[in-house]
Scaffold this motif. Structure first.
Motif, mmCIF file in Angstrom:
data_model
loop_
_atom_site.group_PDB
_atom_site.id
_atom_site.type_symbol
_atom_site.label_atom_id
_atom_site.label_comp_id
_atom_site.label_asym_id
_atom_site.label_seq_id
_atom_site.Cartn_x
_atom_site.Cartn_y
_atom_site.Cartn_z
ATOM 1 N N TYR A 79 -47.775 33.239 -63.686
ATOM 2 C CA TYR A 79 -47.291 34.560 -63.048
ATOM 3 C C TYR A 79 -46.366 35.133 -64.126
ATOM 4 N N LEU A 80 -46.768 34.921 -65.157
ATOM 5 C CA LEU A 80 -45.820 35.482 -66.179
ATOM 6 C C LEU A 80 -46.715 36.373 -67.202
ATOM 7 N N PRO A 81 -46.111 37.551 -67.780
ATOM 8 C CA PRO A 81 -46.938 38.357 -68.872
ATOM 9 C C PRO A 81 -47.332 37.879 -69.985
ATOM 10 N N ASP A 82 -48.380 38.404 -70.986
ATOM 11 C CA ASP A 82 -48.814 37.692 -71.657
ATOM 12 C C ASP A 82 -47.655 37.594 -73.035
ATOM 13 N N SER A 83 -46.773 38.171 -73.005
ATOM 14 C CA SER A 83 -45.709 38.419 -74.129
ATOM 15 C C SER A 83 -44.967 36.964 -73.849
ATOM 16 N N ALA A 84 -44.678 36.777 -72.555
ATOM 17 C CA ALA A 84 -43.901 35.433 -72.250
ATOM 18 C C ALA A 84 -44.672 34.193 -72.567
ATOM 19 N N ARG A 85 -45.940 34.344 -72.431
ATOM 20 C CA ARG A 85 -46.898 33.273 -72.818
ATOM 21 C C ARG A 85 -47.066 32.938 -74.163
ATOM 22 N N PHE A 86 -47.128 33.923 -74.876
ATOM 23 C CA PHE A 86 -47.143 33.835 -76.472
ATOM 24 C C PHE A 86 -45.906 33.114 -76.903
ATOM 25 N N VAL A 146 -44.296 25.344 -72.195
ATOM 26 C CA VAL A 146 -45.366 25.507 -71.240
ATOM 27 C C VAL A 146 -44.915 26.183 -69.968
ATOM 28 N N LEU A 147 -43.626 26.007 -69.505
ATOM 29 C CA LEU A 147 -43.475 26.829 -68.371
ATOM 30 C C LEU A 147 -43.459 28.375 -68.834
ATOM 31 N N LEU A 148 -43.259 28.728 -69.728
ATOM 32 C CA LEU A 148 -43.684 30.238 -70.074
ATOM 33 C C LEU A 148 -45.015 30.734 -70.110
ATOM 34 N N MET A 149 -45.792 29.625 -70.565
ATOM 35 C CA MET A 149 -47.059 29.817 -70.778
ATOM 36 C C MET A 149 -47.977 29.847 -69.186
ATOM 37 N N PHE A 150 -47.462 28.883 -68.458
ATOM 38 C CA PHE A 150 -47.828 28.746 -67.226
ATOM 39 C C PHE A 150 -46.872 28.594 -66.164
ATOM 40 N N GLY A 151 -46.246 29.709 -65.983
ATOM 41 C CA GLY A 151 -45.082 29.986 -65.162
ATOM 42 C C GLY A 151 -45.387 29.832 -63.781
ATOM 43 N N ASN A 152 -45.001 28.919 -62.912
ATOM 44 C CA ASN A 152 -45.078 28.786 -61.463
ATOM 45 C C ASN A 152 -44.286 27.788 -60.977
ATOM 46 N N GLY A 153 -44.249 27.727 -59.702
ATOM 47 C CA GLY A 153 -43.118 27.044 -59.068
ATOM 48 C C GLY A 153 -43.241 25.433 -59.083
ATOM 49 N N LEU A 154 -44.429 25.154 -59.347
ATOM 50 C CA LEU A 154 -44.848 23.572 -59.510
ATOM 51 C C LEU A 154 -44.039 23.306 -60.780
#
Length: 199
Positions: A79-86, A146-154
């Protein structure tokens, strides 16, 4: 037409690279020490109950986060933008690199958990000149990446749980190192911060 960054960067693959690299380092180090007759895994050893409880909870957190991360990657829960994922990928790889350097600098003194009977050396050189706990720092950065790449509650829940348990483990290890090494460790503590930096 502008192509979304997501199509240029396969985040699922990049996240798997972060995880695979990290756990290859971990498992290869354990294997290398086992070949030398060193028991790296010290968590299941008999200890005082408070230490044992923290180590068991830390184990649950650090093992439990793996399926949480893999499920998030497999289903693309982000649920995070691409900039956070990179940024997460870069942070995760930095965590991997710090972890690799820390286990190499620790040489045969590296253990998972507080040693029960093993006598290890106090390592204060290499990356340990800048962090008293670079391996734990590596864990935290990998988890956060990994949280920034795939940010979700889990992944968020397991990341917070793992970071808290790793910190409690650090506090346990500080008491052990103070009792084991005394003045040299106390002097080292005065010079080097727990996670990163020197006085």
């Amino acid at each position: 037409m502008k192509i979304p960054l997501e199509e240029h960067l396969p985040y699922r693959l990049l996240a798997l690279v972060v995880l695979v690299f990290f756990y290859i380092i971990y498992l290869l180090k354990m294997w290398a020490q086992k070949r030398q007759g060193i028991c790296t895994q010290q968590i299941d050893r008999q200890k005082e109950p408070s230490i044992h409880r923290v180590e068991i909870c830390m184990s649950i957190a650090t093992v439990g986060i793996i399926p949480a991360q893999l499920l998030s990657i497999a289903f693309g829960w982000s649920y995070l933008p691409d900039s956070a994922r990179f940024t997460g990928f870069c942070l995760g790889m930095l965590g991997d690199l710090i972890f690799l350097i820390s286990v190499l600098c620790m040489r045969n003194s590296w253990r998972a958990g507080i040693p029960d009977k093993d006598r290890t050396e106090l390592v204060t050189t290499g990356i340990y000149r800048f962090s008293r706990n670079p391996a734990f720092l590596g864990f935290d950065l990998q988890y956060l990446g990994v949280l920034l790449m795939f940010g979700n509650g889990l992944t968020a829940g397991f990341t917070v749980f793992a970071a808290v348990m790793l910190h409690l483990q650090i506090l346990q290890e500080e008491r052990y190192l103070t009792e084991t090494f005394g003045t040299p460790y106390l002097e080292y503590r005065k010079q080097v911060f727990r996670y990163l930096g020197r006085r």
